[in-house]
Enzyme design. Structure first.
Site, PDB file in Angstrom:
ATOM      1  N   GLU A  57      18.119  12.677 -10.825  1.00  0.00           N
ATOM      2  CA  GLU A  57      19.508  12.232 -10.886  1.00  0.00           C
ATOM      3  C   GLU A  57      19.855  11.979 -12.341  1.00  0.00           C
ATOM      4  O   GLU A  57      19.233  11.151 -13.000  1.00  0.00           O
ATOM      5  CB  GLU A  57      19.707  10.934 -10.095  1.00  0.00           C
ATOM      6  CG  GLU A  57      19.778  11.108  -8.598  1.00  0.00           C
ATOM      7  CD  GLU A  57      20.133   9.814  -7.893  1.00  0.00           C
ATOM      8  OE1 GLU A  57      20.262   8.772  -8.583  1.00  0.00           O
ATOM      9  OE2 GLU A  57      20.275   9.832  -6.677  1.00  0.00           O
ATOM     10  N   ASP A  68      25.805  -0.526 -10.633  1.00  0.00           N
ATOM     11  CA  ASP A  68      24.549  -0.574 -11.372  1.00  0.00           C
ATOM     12  C   ASP A  68      24.190  -1.973 -11.827  1.00  0.00           C
ATOM     13  O   ASP A  68      25.051  -2.759 -12.225  1.00  0.00           O
ATOM     14  CB  ASP A  68      24.630   0.344 -12.596  1.00  0.00           C
ATOM     15  CG  ASP A  68      24.639   1.805 -12.209  1.00  0.00           C
ATOM     16  OD1 ASP A  68      23.644   2.262 -11.635  1.00  0.00           O
ATOM     17  OD2 ASP A  68      25.647   2.488 -12.477  1.00  0.00           O
TER      18      ASP A  68
END
Length: 242
Positions: A57, A68
């Site tokens: 990724e 995140d």
């Protein structure tokens, strides 16, 4: 879909198929593109297959990465200080592909960088640079028709998130829109290291599996070898960030 597009999408399918044939789950590694440099990102990704990585990724640096945790936020900030743009990320993917690597590449991005780049241009350039799939973290499937249409036209897989809080009425919509693999978020909240794995991962994965033939990968908070082993018992892949 052209033969070239079909082959590109098949890199993801083949990665899961190989892992399954070897009696294991696929290992998916997340890396923020451009941290610490684009050249270093390329060097690391080229070595990933020898380290056991099945799919990579590419995290696209973004100033407001709401899904995140601290580690990925700081990585994105370092990349942004290096002025890493969407174009840089796509070129780096192209350089990896041009080197002969067949490692499947999935872009992990928020919609804002894609919108700023131009959706149609993004789809074409991502495909041209050998990207295999795109995860638009903050785009709900219900609002993704334009995105999925353009990505599908260029042979790019569209990957959507299923969360522990996803209800039974919405899950079929997500699964119907997803290609490539289903990304199951192991716990509510953001990415980042955790001391334990959510106890209900197995049950949630089993529920998803009952409704789709797509591979299922589990991410967010997968932090130790024991976590990966536990995920591998239930899912087709484990996703780990740095």
């Amino acid at each position: 879909m052209t033969i070239e597009n079909s082959a590109r999408r098949n890199r993801i399918t083949q990665a899961f198929s190989r892992a399954r044939a070897e009696g294991r789950a696929a290992f998916i590694a997340y890396i923020t593109c451009g941290d610490p440099t684009l050249e270093r990102t390329k060097q690391l990704v080229m070595r990933f297959p020898d380290a056991g990585v099945d799919i990579v990724e590419f995290g696209v640096p973004f100033s407001d990465p709401m899904a995140d945790g601290v580690a990925n936020q700081e990585a994105a900030n370092r990349a942004l200080k290096n002025n890493v743009s969407m174009g840089d990320v796509l070129r780096t993917a192209g350089e990896v592909r041009a080197s002969g690597s067949e490692l499947p590449i999935v872009l992990f991005t928020y919609y804002n960088p894609v919108f700023a780049y131009g959706l149609e241009r993004f789809a074409k350039d991502a495909a041209r640079n050998g990207v295999d799939g795109v995860l638009l973290v903050d785009v709900p499937p219900e609002e993704a028709a334009e995105c999925t249409h353009l990505l599908d036209e260029t042979g790019l897989a569209t990957i959507f998130l299923v969360a522990p809080t996803t209800d039974t009425t919405r899950l079929p919509t997500i699964l119907a829109t997803t290609t490539g693999f289903v990304y199951y978020v192991s716990r509510a909240g953001v990415t980042g290291e955790r001391t334990d794995l959510a106890a209900d991962v197995r049950d949630h994965v089993a529920n998803i599996r009952a409704q789709t033939d797509l591979p299922i990968a589990v991410g967010f908070g997968i932090s130790t070898p024991d976590h990966v082993r536990a995920v591998a018992e239930a899912a087709d892949g484990a996703i780990v960030g740095s």
